[in-house]
Design a protein around this motif. Structure first.
Motif, PDB file in Angstrom:
ATOM      1  N   PHE A 182      45.623  -5.346  14.815  1.00 38.63           N
ATOM      2  CA  PHE A 182      45.542  -4.662  13.111  1.00 38.63           C
ATOM      3  C   PHE A 182      46.767  -4.173  12.725  1.00 38.63           C
ATOM      4  O   PHE A 182      47.485  -4.820  11.491  1.00 38.63           O
ATOM      5  CB  PHE A 182      44.514  -3.241  12.357  1.00 38.63           C
ATOM      6  N   GLU A 230      39.722  -0.422  17.181  1.00 33.13           N
ATOM      7  CA  GLU A 230      37.756  -0.439  17.123  1.00 33.13           C
ATOM      8  C   GLU A 230      37.769  -1.864  18.252  1.00 33.13           C
ATOM      9  O   GLU A 230      38.223  -2.584  18.390  1.00 33.13           O
ATOM     10  CB  GLU A 230      37.722  -1.381  15.593  1.00 33.13           C
ATOM     11  N   ASP A 247      42.567   3.729  14.489  1.00 31.79           N
ATOM     12  CA  ASP A 247      43.252   2.420  15.130  1.00 31.79           C
ATOM     13  C   ASP A 247      44.403   1.494  15.076  1.00 31.79           C
ATOM     14  O   ASP A 247      44.738   0.385  14.429  1.00 31.79           O
ATOM     15  CB  ASP A 247      41.947   0.832  14.126  1.00 31.79           C
ATOM     16  N   VAL A 295      45.042   3.695  10.609  1.00 33.31           N
ATOM     17  CA  VAL A 295      44.768   1.824   9.381  1.00 33.31           C
ATOM     18  C   VAL A 295      42.705   2.053   9.456  1.00 33.31           C
ATOM     19  O   VAL A 295      42.537   1.626  10.682  1.00 33.31           O
ATOM     20  CB  VAL A 295      45.577   1.154   9.877  1.00 33.31           C
ATOM     21  N   THR A 296      42.397   0.983   8.878  1.00 34.60           N
ATOM     22  CA  THR A 296      43.646   0.847   7.021  1.00 34.60           C
ATOM     23  C   THR A 296      42.945   1.482   6.228  1.00 34.60           C
ATOM     24  O   THR A 296      41.269   2.611   6.870  1.00 34.60           O
ATOM     25  CB  THR A 296      43.174   0.060   7.100  1.00 34.60           C
ATOM     26  N   VAL A 310      39.361   1.271   5.012  1.00 34.15           N
ATOM     27  CA  VAL A 310      37.714   0.683   5.496  1.00 34.15           C
ATOM     28  C   VAL A 310      37.705   2.052   7.200  1.00 34.15           C
ATOM     29  O   VAL A 310      36.926   2.734   6.429  1.00 34.15           O
ATOM     30  CB  VAL A 310      38.311  -0.863   6.371  1.00 34.15           C
ATOM     31  N   CYS A 311      39.080   1.676   7.911  1.00 30.03           N
ATOM     32  CA  CYS A 311      38.483   3.093   8.857  1.00 30.03           C
ATOM     33  C   CYS A 311      38.878   4.466   8.974  1.00 30.03           C
ATOM     34  O   CYS A 311      37.575   5.165   9.396  1.00 30.03           O
ATOM     35  CB  CYS A 311      39.146   2.090  10.355  1.00 30.03           C
ATOM     36  N   PHE A 359      44.208  -9.616  14.821  1.00 28.44           N
ATOM     37  CA  PHE A 359      42.969  -9.763  13.706  1.00 28.44           C
ATOM     38  C   PHE A 359      43.066  -9.836  11.706  1.00 28.44           C
ATOM     39  O   PHE A 359      43.092 -10.293  10.915  1.00 28.44           O
ATOM     40  CB  PHE A 359      42.082  -8.872  13.157  1.00 28.44           C
ATOM     41  N   LYS A 390      33.045   0.875  12.102  1.00 31.75           N
ATOM     42  CA  LYS A 390      34.368   1.689  11.023  1.00 31.75           C
ATOM     43  C   LYS A 390      34.571   2.651  10.877  1.00 31.75           C
ATOM     44  O   LYS A 390      35.738   3.474  11.475  1.00 31.75           O
ATOM     45  CB  LYS A 390      33.985   0.799   9.652  1.00 31.75           C
TER      46      LYS A 390
HETATM   47  C1  C5J Z   1      40.214  -0.423   9.968  1.00 33.71           C
HETATM   48  C2  C5J Z   1      38.864  -3.114   9.060  1.00 33.71           C
HETATM   49  N1  C5J Z   1      40.545  -0.556  11.555  1.00 33.71           N
HETATM   50  N2  C5J Z   1      40.397  -3.179   8.487  1.00 33.71           N
HETATM   51  N3  C5J Z   1      39.499  -1.889  10.381  1.00 33.71           N
HETATM   52  O1  C5J Z   1      40.330   0.038   9.406  1.00 33.71           O
HETATM   53  O2  C5J Z   1      38.468  -3.658   9.595  1.00 33.71           O
END
Ligand code: C5J
Length: 222
Positions: free
Chosen positions: A30, A73, A25, A158-159, A162-163, A36, A133
Motif C-alpha cells: 500500500f 491485508e 496495514d 491505512v487507508t 477502507v481498512c 497494489f 478489510k
Molecule cells: C486497506 C485497501 N488497507 N484500501 N486496503 O485499506 O484496499
C-alpha cells in the motif's frame, strides 16, 4: 486515568492498563511504489508521508507498555480466502494474486505483503493476517484482545476510509472504546480521510473519537 483533553467530539479518557495500539496495514503493497496501491492508480506518497508519525506513535505505545497489534491485508497463496467478489474488482492489470514488482499482490509471505521497515513489528507484538478489510473478520484478533483484557483501542494506519474505518466500526460494535490518531492515518484520496474523521466523531462519537498524536503524548501527564 489519562485523558486526551482535545479529542473530538469530547475528551477521551482511557484505561492505560487495558489499552492496545492497532496499526492497520502499513504494508509495502500500500505504501511503496510497485505495490497494489500504485497499481490501482494511486499516489502512494500520501501514505508514505505518515510513516514517521506512525513510527513515533509506536515508540510512544512501546514506552507506555501497551499491547501493540499490527495487521496485514493478506491472502493464502491458493487464494482460498479471497472470494471473486474481492479478487475481480479494481484494475484488471493488478488483481490480488497477480505477480507484481514486489511479488504476488497481497499474498502472504511475498515481499510486498511485508510491513514497511520503519514501522515493523518487534518481538512480543501481535501480527494479524486479515483476508478482509476489517481486522476482526476471519481473524483471531478478538480472542487476542480478550486474552489481554483490552478495553480501549488506539487506531492508526491505512487507508483511513477502507481498512481503518472498517476495523474501527467492527471494534465499536464489539464494545471497545476507540480513538483514531488523525495524523497517523492516511488515504490516497485526502477528502475521504477528512470525511471519515468527520463521520467517526459525528453524532456524539458514533464510531469513536479522533485526536492527534500530540494529544496522546500529552495525555501521559493528565
Ligand atoms: C486497506 C485497501 N488497507 N484500501 N486496503 O485499506 O484496499
Amino acid at each position: 486515568m489519562p485523558t486526551l483533553t482535545h479529542a473530538r467530539p469530547s475528551p477521551f479518557t482511557f484505561d492505560a492498563a487495558h489499552t492496545a495500539l492497532i496499526v492497520i496495514d502499513m504494508q509495502r503493497d500500500f505504501v511503496e511504489p510497485g505495490g497494489f496501491g500504485e497499481a490501482l492508480g494511486n499516489d502512494v506518497s500520501l501514505l508514505a508521508s505518515i510513516v514517521p508519525t506512525v513510527a513515533q506513535l509506536l515508540g510512544h505505545a512501546r514506552e507506555r507498555g501497551w499491547l501493540v497489534v499490527h495487521t496485514r491485508e493478506s491472502h493464502a497463496p491458493d487464494l482460498s480466502d479471497c472470494p471473486d467478489a474481492k479478487r475481480l474488482r479494481g484494475a484488471p492489470s493488478a488483481r490480488i494474486g497477480d505477480m507484481g514488482p514486489m511479488g504476488r499482490i497481497l499474498v502472504r509471505g511475498e515481499p510486498g505483503n511485508a510491513i514497511v521497515d520503519a514501522v515493523a513489528p518487534v518481538a512480543g507484538e501481535i501480527v494479524i493476517d486479515k483476508p478482509g478489510k476489517g481486522a476482526f473478520y476471519a481473524t483471531r484478533l478478538g480472542e487476542e484482545l480478550a486474552r489481554f483484557g483490552i478495553t480501549h483501542l488506539v487506531f492508526a494506519g491505512v487507508t483511513t476510509e477502507v481498512c481503518v474505518q472498517t476495523s474501527m466500526r467492527e471494534a465499536n460494535d464489539r464494545g471497545y472504546e476507540c480513538v483514531l490518531i488523525e495524523d497517523a492515518t492516511a488515504s490516497y484520496i485526502p477528502s475521504f480521510k477528512t470525511a471519515t474523521i468527520e463521520m467517526i466523531r459525528s453524532q456524539g462519537g458514533i464510531v469513536g473519537w479522533t485526536a492527534t498524536l500530540a494529544d496522546l503524548v500529552e495525555s501521559r501527564w493528565n
